[in-house]
Design a protein around this motif. Structure first.
Motif, PDB file in Angstrom:
ATOM      1  N   THR A   1       0.813  -1.229   0.000  1.00  0.00           N
ATOM      2  CA  THR A   1       0.000   0.000   0.000  1.00  0.00           C
ATOM      3  C   THR A   1       0.845   1.278   0.000  1.00  0.00           C
ATOM      4  OG1 THR A   1      -0.299   0.377   2.400  1.00  0.00           O
ATOM      5  CG2 THR A   1      -1.785  -1.220   1.339  1.00  0.00           C
ATOM      6  N   LEU A   2       2.163   1.158  -0.039  1.00  0.00           N
ATOM      7  CA  LEU A   2       3.033   2.328   0.043  1.00  0.00           C
ATOM      8  C   LEU A   2       4.033   2.385  -1.107  1.00  0.00           C
ATOM      9  CD1 LEU A   2       4.029   4.821   1.599  1.00  0.00           C
ATOM     10  CD2 LEU A   2       5.500   3.288   2.947  1.00  0.00           C
ATOM     11  N   HIS A   3       4.702   1.259  -1.393  1.00  0.00           N
ATOM     12  CA  HIS A   3       5.784   1.245  -2.373  1.00  0.00           C
ATOM     13  C   HIS A   3       5.326   0.584  -3.668  1.00  0.00           C
ATOM     14  CE1 HIS A   3       7.842   1.215   1.599  1.00  0.00           C
ATOM     15  NE2 HIS A   3       8.559   2.171   1.001  1.00  0.00           N
ATOM     16  N   PRO A   4       5.509   1.241  -4.806  1.00  0.00           N
ATOM     17  CA  PRO A   4       5.207   0.584  -6.082  1.00  0.00           C
ATOM     18  C   PRO A   4       6.100  -0.628  -6.313  1.00  0.00           C
ATOM     19  CG  PRO A   4       5.365   2.960  -6.357  1.00  0.00           C
ATOM     20  CD  PRO A   4       5.870   2.658  -4.978  1.00  0.00           C
ATOM     21  N   ASP A   5       5.576  -1.585  -7.070  1.00  0.00           N
ATOM     22  CA  ASP A   5       6.396  -2.702  -7.526  1.00  0.00           C
ATOM     23  C   ASP A   5       7.125  -2.292  -8.799  1.00  0.00           C
ATOM     24  OD1 ASP A   5       4.434  -2.782  -9.495  1.00  0.00           O
ATOM     25  OD2 ASP A   5       3.489  -4.613  -8.739  1.00  0.00           O
ATOM     26  N   ASN A   6       7.813  -3.238  -9.431  1.00  0.00           N
ATOM     27  CA  ASN A   6       8.612  -2.894 -10.611  1.00  0.00           C
ATOM     28  C   ASN A   6       7.747  -2.287 -11.716  1.00  0.00           C
ATOM     29  OD1 ASN A   6      11.460  -3.156 -11.623  1.00  0.00           O
ATOM     30  ND2 ASN A   6      10.419  -4.190 -13.306  1.00  0.00           N
ATOM     31  N   ALA A   7       6.564  -2.869 -11.945  1.00  0.00           N
ATOM     32  CA  ALA A   7       5.658  -2.326 -12.958  1.00  0.00           C
ATOM     33  C   ALA A   7       5.146  -0.947 -12.554  1.00  0.00           C
ATOM     34  CB  ALA A   7       4.491  -3.280 -13.194  1.00  0.00           C
ATOM     35  N   GLY A   8       4.929  -0.746 -11.259  1.00  0.00           N
ATOM     36  CA  GLY A   8       4.479   0.557 -10.777  1.00  0.00           C
ATOM     37  C   GLY A   8       5.524   1.638 -10.989  1.00  0.00           C
ATOM     38  N   TYR A   9       6.802   1.280 -10.783  1.00  0.00           N
ATOM     39  CA  TYR A   9       7.855   2.263 -11.035  1.00  0.00           C
ATOM     40  C   TYR A   9       7.954   2.593 -12.518  1.00  0.00           C
ATOM     41  CZ  TYR A   9       9.525   2.115  -6.222  1.00  0.00           C
ATOM     42  OH  TYR A   9       9.615   2.220  -4.860  1.00  0.00           O
ATOM     43  N   ARG A  10       7.675   1.629 -13.373  1.00  0.00           N
ATOM     44  CA  ARG A  10       7.673   1.914 -14.813  1.00  0.00           C
ATOM     45  C   ARG A  10       6.543   2.890 -15.168  1.00  0.00           C
ATOM     46  NH1 ARG A  10      10.919  -0.337 -18.296  1.00  0.00           N
ATOM     47  NH2 ARG A  10      12.336  -1.963 -17.566  1.00  0.00           N
ATOM     48  N   LEU A  11       5.393   2.704 -14.540  1.00  0.00           N
ATOM     49  CA  LEU A  11       4.302   3.651 -14.762  1.00  0.00           C
ATOM     50  C   LEU A  11       4.688   5.052 -14.277  1.00  0.00           C
ATOM     51  CD1 LEU A  11       1.183   1.534 -13.719  1.00  0.00           C
ATOM     52  CD2 LEU A  11       1.719   2.381 -16.021  1.00  0.00           C
ATOM     53  N   MET A  12       5.333   5.123 -13.123  1.00  0.00           N
ATOM     54  CA  MET A  12       5.769   6.422 -12.622  1.00  0.00           C
ATOM     55  C   MET A  12       6.720   7.099 -13.608  1.00  0.00           C
ATOM     56  SD  MET A  12       6.316   5.999  -8.500  1.00  0.00           S
ATOM     57  CE  MET A  12       6.831   7.723  -8.399  1.00  0.00           C
ATOM     58  N   ALA A  13       7.657   6.323 -14.157  1.00  0.00           N
ATOM     59  CA  ALA A  13       8.604   6.880 -15.128  1.00  0.00           C
ATOM     60  C   ALA A  13       7.875   7.400 -16.361  1.00  0.00           C
ATOM     61  CB  ALA A  13       9.634   5.830 -15.519  1.00  0.00           C
ATOM     62  N   GLU A  14       6.873   6.648 -16.820  1.00  0.00           N
ATOM     63  CA  GLU A  14       6.119   7.055 -18.014  1.00  0.00           C
ATOM     64  C   GLU A  14       5.360   8.354 -17.773  1.00  0.00           C
ATOM     65  OE1 GLU A  14       3.566   3.836 -19.075  1.00  0.00           O
ATOM     66  OE2 GLU A  14       5.248   2.440 -19.403  1.00  0.00           O
ATOM     67  N   ARG A  15       4.825   8.539 -16.568  1.00  0.00           N
ATOM     68  CA  ARG A  15       4.026   9.736 -16.267  1.00  0.00           C
ATOM     69  C   ARG A  15       4.895  10.926 -15.877  1.00  0.00           C
ATOM     70  NH1 ARG A  15      -0.082   6.011 -14.367  1.00  0.00           N
ATOM     71  NH2 ARG A  15      -1.143   5.298 -16.239  1.00  0.00           N
ATOM     72  N   LEU A  16       5.954  10.685 -15.094  1.00  0.00           N
ATOM     73  CA  LEU A  16       6.757  11.794 -14.599  1.00  0.00           C
ATOM     74  C   LEU A  16       7.799  12.267 -15.610  1.00  0.00           C
ATOM     75  CD1 LEU A  16       7.287  10.646 -10.900  1.00  0.00           C
ATOM     76  CD2 LEU A  16       5.872  12.541 -11.706  1.00  0.00           C
ATOM     77  N   GLY A  17       8.292  11.364 -16.438  1.00  0.00           N
ATOM     78  CA  GLY A  17       9.318  11.738 -17.409  1.00  0.00           C
ATOM     79  C   GLY A  17       8.928  12.932 -18.274  1.00  0.00           C
ATOM     80  N   PRO A  18       7.751  12.912 -18.914  1.00  0.00           N
ATOM     81  CA  PRO A  18       7.358  14.054 -19.745  1.00  0.00           C
ATOM     82  C   PRO A  18       7.198  15.353 -18.954  1.00  0.00           C
ATOM     83  CG  PRO A  18       6.091  12.102 -20.329  1.00  0.00           C
ATOM     84  CD  PRO A  18       6.841  11.764 -19.077  1.00  0.00           C
TER      85      PRO A  18
END
Length: 332
Positions: A303-320
């Motif tokens: 409920t606090l830390h993203p998993d590997n797929a969650g970090y990929r989603l973060m990169a996709e959203r935050l990168g731009p």
């Protein structure tokens, strides 16, 4: 064939002992205050974002190192693709035959993002081997465990590493699990390092530890950001409020504040600086909107830390968002 030793990027300091072992620091230690900041000091000795880069047309990578039992793996990338992932716990001695490579191929060695590691030897031997000094935008990424990314499968798959690799940026990871508490040592480090873009992901550790009331938290954030802005007068700064954590959103901590309250307070400080101080180069990202509720349920097992797929989603959203801030500089 030439043999070229690693030239490390992503560390504030590299310390070598008399036997040749190298250890790494991601913080300026002058303002650490033992024993009160021992947890921060421990996290600062972890090698998140620390890497070496070569170009070569063939290669044999030699690595001798020693990692703690909780170490994440070591990643070896060739032209941006994962070629080898090496377990880093314990004493290790590896020789990796990379074979013939495309002319000028880029070989990267990423040290573990979590756990402590020391390196006795790291070199690439082969044809046309050269150590590469990175030349992209210099990005300082400060945050909590959600920037430190222990849960990522490897050091090249943390969300800051994914963003930096995609954008061609030079990453300085200042993610400190459990220790993103607006410390003077962190502010001093950011002030001293060269930067072209700075991101600050603030609030979740202050909520979890109930380190600040909302009144003191807002003042601490204001002082922390103001000092950084003074040191980097022309650098775009991106403030990211806490990522969604469903059980914490409306649950008061020991000082009576919810995670949503800390998110609102962080945004309020940014609005104050933009409005009252004319700091238009500050950009705000609503961390609560980076992942949807459904994605948080699916990709945050604790409920606090993203998993590997969650970090990929973060990169996709935050990168731009980060790229836009870096490209545009101060807002009009």
């Amino acid at each position: 064939m030439e043999s070229v030793h690693a030239h490390w990027a992503g560390a504030f300091d590299v310390v070598q002992d008399v036997e040749g072992w190298q250890e790494f620091r991601r913080l300026d230690t002058e303002l650490l205050m033992p024993p009160f900041t021992d947890g921060l000091a421990d996290m600062a000795q972890m090698t998140a974002g620390v890497r070496a880069t070569w170009t070569a047309s063939s290669g044999r990578l030699t690595l001798k190192a020693e990692g703690t039992a909780d170490c994440s793996p070591i990643d070896v990338l060739v032209d941006g693709q994962l070629a080898h992932r090496i377990a880093a716990a314990g004493r290790l001695s590896h020789t990796l035959e990379l074979g013939t490579l495309p002319a000028g191929a880029k070989v990267q060695l990423w040290l573990p993002q979590f756990g402590r590691v020391r390196v006795l030897h790291a070199s690439l031997q082969g044809e046309d081997v050269q150590s590469v000094q990175e030349s992209g935008k210099r990005w300082l990424a400060y945050g909590s465990s959600i920037t430190h990314c222990r849960e990522a499968a490897g050091p090249s798959e943390t969300w800051p590493a994914l963003v930096a690799r995609k954008l061609g940026w030079e990453l300085q990871s200042l993610g400190f699990a459990g220790e993103c508490q607006l410390d003077p040592a962190a502010a001093r480090t950011i002030q001293r390092l060269p930067a072209d873009v700075i991101s600050l992901c603030l609030g979740i550790n202050s909520y979890n530890a109930a380190a600040f009331s909302l009144r003191s938290y807002a003042s601490q954030v204001l002082g922390f950001i103001s000092n950084i802005l003074t040191a980097h007068p022309d650098v775009p700064l991106v403030v990211i409020t806490p990522v969604l954590s469903l059980p914490r959103e409306a649950t008061p901590n020991a000082v009576g504040a919810t995670l949503a309250d800390y998110r609102e307070a962080t945004a309020g400080v940014v609005a104050h600086l933009q409005r009252q101080s004319g700091e238009a180069r500050i950009h705000l990202v609503d961390g609560g909107a980076v992942l949807t509720e459904a994605e948080a349920l699916a990709h945050m097992p604790d409920t606090l830390h993203p998993d590997n797929a969650g970090y990929r989603l973060m990169a996709e959203r935050l990168g731009p968002r980060l790229a836009a801030a870096a490209a545009n500089g101060p807002k009009d």
